[in-house]
Design an enzyme around this catalytic site. Structure first.
Site, mmCIF file in Angstrom:
data_model
loop_
_atom_site.group_PDB
_atom_site.id
_atom_site.type_symbol
_atom_site.label_atom_id
_atom_site.label_comp_id
_atom_site.label_asym_id
_atom_site.label_seq_id
_atom_site.Cartn_x
_atom_site.Cartn_y
_atom_site.Cartn_z
ATOM 1 N N LYS A 176 -40.584 10.766 74.402
ATOM 2 C CA LYS A 176 -40.267 10.808 75.827
ATOM 3 C C LYS A 176 -39.534 12.115 76.155
ATOM 4 O O LYS A 176 -38.357 12.273 75.839
ATOM 5 C CB LYS A 176 -39.362 9.645 76.255
ATOM 6 C CG LYS A 176 -39.244 9.594 77.778
ATOM 7 C CD LYS A 176 -37.896 9.139 78.295
ATOM 8 C CE LYS A 176 -36.966 10.218 78.706
ATOM 9 N NZ LYS A 176 -37.325 11.037 79.857
ATOM 10 N N GLY A 229 -29.151 15.021 73.846
ATOM 11 C CA GLY A 229 -28.778 14.933 75.258
ATOM 12 C C GLY A 229 -27.278 14.812 75.395
ATOM 13 O O GLY A 229 -26.524 15.301 74.555
ATOM 14 N N SER A 230 -26.861 14.133 76.446
ATOM 15 C CA SER A 230 -25.432 14.066 76.757
ATOM 16 C C SER A 230 -24.730 13.037 75.871
ATOM 17 O O SER A 230 -25.344 12.084 75.378
ATOM 18 C CB SER A 230 -25.258 13.693 78.225
ATOM 19 O OG SER A 230 -25.865 12.451 78.471
ATOM 20 N N GLY A 234 -25.950 9.244 74.764
ATOM 21 C CA GLY A 234 -26.041 9.091 73.313
ATOM 22 C C GLY A 234 -25.245 7.890 72.828
ATOM 23 O O GLY A 234 -25.697 7.134 71.956
ATOM 24 N N GLU A 251 -27.873 14.311 68.795
ATOM 25 C CA GLU A 251 -27.312 15.662 68.998
ATOM 26 C C GLU A 251 -26.830 15.708 70.427
ATOM 27 O O GLU A 251 -27.614 15.523 71.360
ATOM 28 C CB GLU A 251 -28.368 16.731 68.747
ATOM 29 C CG GLU A 251 -28.864 16.808 67.315
ATOM 30 C CD GLU A 251 -27.781 17.155 66.309
ATOM 31 O OE1 GLU A 251 -26.685 17.614 66.710
ATOM 32 O OE2 GLU A 251 -28.007 16.927 65.108
ATOM 33 N N CYS A 285 -26.462 23.699 74.633
ATOM 34 C CA CYS A 285 -25.409 22.915 73.987
ATOM 35 C C CYS A 285 -24.526 23.811 73.142
ATOM 36 O O CYS A 285 -23.369 23.512 72.907
ATOM 37 C CB CYS A 285 -26.031 21.835 73.123
ATOM 38 S SG CYS A 285 -27.209 22.497 71.946
ATOM 39 N N GLN A 332 -27.616 19.577 88.960
ATOM 40 C CA GLN A 332 -26.867 20.395 87.999
ATOM 41 C C GLN A 332 -26.104 21.496 88.739
ATOM 42 O O GLN A 332 -24.950 21.792 88.410
ATOM 43 C CB GLN A 332 -27.857 20.979 86.987
ATOM 44 C CG GLN A 332 -27.219 21.646 85.793
ATOM 45 C CD GLN A 332 -26.469 20.675 84.900
ATOM 46 O OE1 GLN A 332 -26.743 19.487 84.893
ATOM 47 N NE2 GLN A 332 -25.478 21.189 84.183
ATOM 48 N N GLU A 384 -17.660 19.998 79.272
ATOM 49 C CA GLU A 384 -18.874 20.812 79.198
ATOM 50 C C GLU A 384 -19.371 21.096 80.618
ATOM 51 O O GLU A 384 -19.681 20.166 81.357
ATOM 52 C CB GLU A 384 -19.942 20.040 78.416
ATOM 53 C CG GLU A 384 -21.243 20.799 78.269
ATOM 54 C CD GLU A 384 -22.275 20.022 77.465
ATOM 55 O OE1 GLU A 384 -22.520 18.847 77.765
ATOM 56 O OE2 GLU A 384 -22.852 20.620 76.530
HETATM 57 P P1 NAP Z 1 -29.225 13.450 79.255
HETATM 58 O O1 NAP Z 1 -29.039 13.225 80.684
HETATM 59 O O2 NAP Z 1 -28.387 12.705 78.289
HETATM 60 O O3 NAP Z 1 -30.764 13.196 78.953
HETATM 61 C C1 NAP Z 1 -31.349 13.425 77.692
HETATM 62 C C2 NAP Z 1 -32.622 12.610 77.586
HETATM 63 O O4 NAP Z 1 -32.288 11.218 77.585
HETATM 64 C C3 NAP Z 1 -33.588 12.805 78.747
HETATM 65 O O5 NAP Z 1 -34.904 12.712 78.281
HETATM 66 C C4 NAP Z 1 -33.240 11.627 79.632
HETATM 67 O O6 NAP Z 1 -34.281 11.270 80.508
HETATM 68 C C5 NAP Z 1 -32.990 10.564 78.607
HETATM 69 N N1 NAP Z 1 -32.206 9.417 79.069
HETATM 70 C C6 NAP Z 1 -31.384 9.340 80.141
HETATM 71 N N2 NAP Z 1 -30.867 8.096 80.241
HETATM 72 C C7 NAP Z 1 -31.358 7.371 79.213
HETATM 73 C C8 NAP Z 1 -31.188 6.018 78.763
HETATM 74 N N3 NAP Z 1 -30.383 5.174 79.397
HETATM 75 N N4 NAP Z 1 -31.849 5.621 77.658
HETATM 76 C C9 NAP Z 1 -32.648 6.477 76.988
HETATM 77 N N5 NAP Z 1 -32.850 7.761 77.369
HETATM 78 C C10 NAP Z 1 -32.206 8.206 78.453
HETATM 79 O O7 NAP Z 1 -29.025 15.005 78.910
HETATM 80 P P2 NAP Z 1 -29.671 16.227 79.716
HETATM 81 O O8 NAP Z 1 -28.985 16.311 81.025
HETATM 82 O O9 NAP Z 1 -31.136 16.156 79.691
HETATM 83 O O10 NAP Z 1 -29.296 17.438 78.747
HETATM 84 C C11 NAP Z 1 -28.071 18.070 78.759
HETATM 85 C C12 NAP Z 1 -27.171 17.566 77.654
HETATM 86 O O11 NAP Z 1 -27.822 17.673 76.393
HETATM 87 C C13 NAP Z 1 -25.918 18.384 77.501
HETATM 88 O O12 NAP Z 1 -24.803 17.556 77.297
HETATM 89 C C14 NAP Z 1 -26.182 19.217 76.271
HETATM 90 O O13 NAP Z 1 -25.027 19.660 75.613
HETATM 91 C C15 NAP Z 1 -26.953 18.288 75.448
HETATM 92 N N6 NAP Z 1 -27.714 19.004 74.429
HETATM 93 C C16 NAP Z 1 -27.323 18.898 73.130
HETATM 94 C C17 NAP Z 1 -27.993 19.587 72.143
HETATM 95 C C18 NAP Z 1 -27.573 19.472 70.711
HETATM 96 O O14 NAP Z 1 -28.402 19.714 69.856
HETATM 97 N N7 NAP Z 1 -26.349 19.098 70.401
HETATM 98 C C19 NAP Z 1 -29.078 20.394 72.475
HETATM 99 C C20 NAP Z 1 -29.446 20.503 73.818
HETATM 100 C C21 NAP Z 1 -28.755 19.786 74.778
HETATM 101 P P3 NAP Z 1 -34.485 11.940 81.977
HETATM 102 O O15 NAP Z 1 -33.565 13.110 82.060
HETATM 103 O O16 NAP Z 1 -35.912 12.284 81.986
HETATM 104 O O17 NAP Z 1 -34.150 10.877 82.973
#
Ligand code: NAP
Ligand code: MG
Length: 482
Positions: A176, A229-230, A234, A251, A285, A332, A384
């Protein structure tokens, strides 16, 4: 206009399946011209995809390594060969610059080829048993059906570094991607679909996290989940996975520091600070948005950094003169602008204001912002921001810098600029992070090395390199009497 756009569909059991309402994929550099459309799926599609992945698992996992390697290598080669075309698509939907988009796609292709070669390595061990004539064979087996959920900020590289090892070690996949960037994800899956892998080996369901992502996490037949993701999402995924004892790899977010000591090479320190804070619009990230600078060099560093930032050009992602593309979407942007307000309210000096930039097209163009005279506990130093915003804090010495690096709920990466081998070694050993960078920018890691963070930045086994197999395989042992 939108009606004539191609519509991306789900890929389930070897078929392209539409299902769900159609939504536009926005271009943050040109809000009046969407890039594509996609179908938004739901739990029913996830169920079909998991069923297809389960059905494909016996066949895919029994392919000999050489055959699996060839399929992944062919995919990697095509991704690399099309890096320009796909990089431009990535830049359009995500907003990073054209050069960054192309570089990321090329890296995604290299990652597929890397795991294609790795899977040819022997993965087992032979131990002499305690009893005479007994050997213990230790081997790795695929986990089964792996659920993969990725964020929007690396639309090619993160899917690649999850899907490639998952397939390499014999798992089948339900993927996904983030809703904001389905085009790049779709292209990678489309390339995989033509490599001759069995139907159902890779499946993709497009849609929201709350619907499709959640259904994948909750599905009882998903054997393991890898998520980037966030931290907040997570955490909910870890709880859901734990309740049915499914392995999970997370991650997560970061708030990464770059320490600049009195003896640093200042040209390099300024270049690394600009790279770490503002490239990819600060939406990494691994961005180092927090600059901790010792007193002896603080004023000169700030002057030189400010000069460097003023020469950075912000604007549409495909404009070759632009170094900082737009913020990914309106939500954002509002969040980052909210942090600019927070910084002002906390009493930090906004030495360089983050301002909306006019361009020929309508977009979320926010110029790089720099706060100075900031203090340790400020929200702009602890949370962040995920945008083109950096802070400078003056510290007395290395010890105070290290204490501030470690006074964080996050622990992804930390950098230090110094000529001192003694302090660099101390930093490597004592910074509470998954990765330290010595005289290097905090972003841009190599795919053959382990990647991941401590504290609220990560959970579960590391990604990438040989470490990827810790998550994508299960270790089993057999006692054999000859
Ligand atoms: P996010 O809002 O947590 O979303 C990440 C993914 O999870 C998206 O595909 C999102 O879907 C999905 N998601 C959202 N709610 C969910 C749920 N309840 N159950 C399952 N999946 C769900 O993060 P983002 O805004 O896309 O990305 C930014 C964050 O990612 C930042 O905090 C960044 O630091 C972190 N990040 C970390 C790394 C690392 O390797 N440590 C690398 C890159 C980014 P939709 O968005 O399609 O709704
Ligand atoms: Mg989100």
């Amino acid at each position: 206009m939108a009606g004539s756009l191609p519509t991306l569909t789900h890929y389930i059991g070897g078929e392209w399946i539409s299902g769900g309402d159609r939504y536009p994929v926005e271009n943050p550099s040109d809000l009046d011209n969407p890039v594509l459309e996609y179908s938004r799926g739901d739990a029913a599609q996830v169920d079909l995809a998991v069923t297809a992945a389960r059905a494909a698992f016996p066949e895919w996992s029994s392919w000999v390594p050489r055959e699996r390697a060839q399929a992944l290598d062919v995919a990697g080669q095509e991704i690399m060969a099309r890096s320009e075309e796909l990089g431009v698509l990535l830049s359009m939907e995500e907003g990073k610059t054209r050069a960054e988009g192309i570089g990321e796609v090329r890296r995604a292709g290299e990652i597929f080829r890397y795991f294609a070669s790795r899977l040819l390595d022997a993965e087992g061990e032979l131990l002499a048993g305690f009893q005479p004539g007994v050997t213990v064979e230790v081997r790795r087996k695929p986990r089964g059906v792996v659920g993969i959920i990725t964020p929007w900020n690396f639309p090619a590289a993160i899917p690649a570094w999850k899907i490639a090892p998952a397939l390499a070690y014999g798992n089948t996949v339900v993927f996904k991607p983030a809703e904001l960037v389905p085009g790049t994800a779709w292209s990678i899956v489309e390339i995989l679909s033509r490599t001759g892998i069995p139907a159902g080996t890779v499946n993709m369901v497009l849609g929201s996290g709350s619907e499709v992502g959640n259904a994948l996490v909750e599905h009882p037949d998903v054997d393991a989940i890898s998520f980037t993701g966030s931290t907040s999402i997570g955490r909910t995924i870890a709880v859901a996975a734990a309740s049915r004892l499914a392995p999970v790899q997370l991650e997560l977010g970061g708030k990464n520091s770059l320490v600049v000591l009195d003896d640093a090479d200042l040209d390099r320190a300024v270049a690394n600070a600009v790279n770490g804070a503002y490239y990819s619009t600060g939406q990494r990230c691994t961005a180092s948005s927090r600059l901790l600078v010792t007193a002896g060099v603080h004023d000169e560093f700030v002057d030189r950094l400010a000069e460097a930032i003023r020469s950075v050009r912000t604007g549409p992602s495909l404009d070759p003169a632009v170094q900082v593309g737009p913020v990914v979407d309106a939500r954002q942007l509002a969040s980052v602008q909210g942090y600019l307000e927070v910084g002002r309210a906390e009493g930090a000096t906004e030495l360089i204001a983050g301002e909306m930039i006019e361009a020929p097209t309508r977009g979320h163009f926010l110029s790089p912002a720099l706060f100075v005279d900031t203090a340790a506990g400020m929200r702009i130093n602890t949370e962040e921001i995920f945008g083109p915003v950096a802070t400078v804090t003056k510290v007395a010495d290395y010890d105070e810098a290290l204490a501030q690096v470690n006074d964080s709920r996050y622990g992804l990466v930390a950098g230090i600029m110094t000529g001192s081998l003694r302090l660099a070694n101390h930093f490597k050993a004592n910074a509470q992070v998954g990765m330290t960078m010595i005289n290097m920018p905090t972003a841009g890691m190599d795919y053959h090395a382990p990647f991941g963070g401590t504290k609220d930045s990560g959970y579960g086994p590391r990604e990438q390199g040989s470490y990827a197999r810790e998550f994508y395989t299960e270790v089993v042992s057999a006692y054999v009497r000859s």
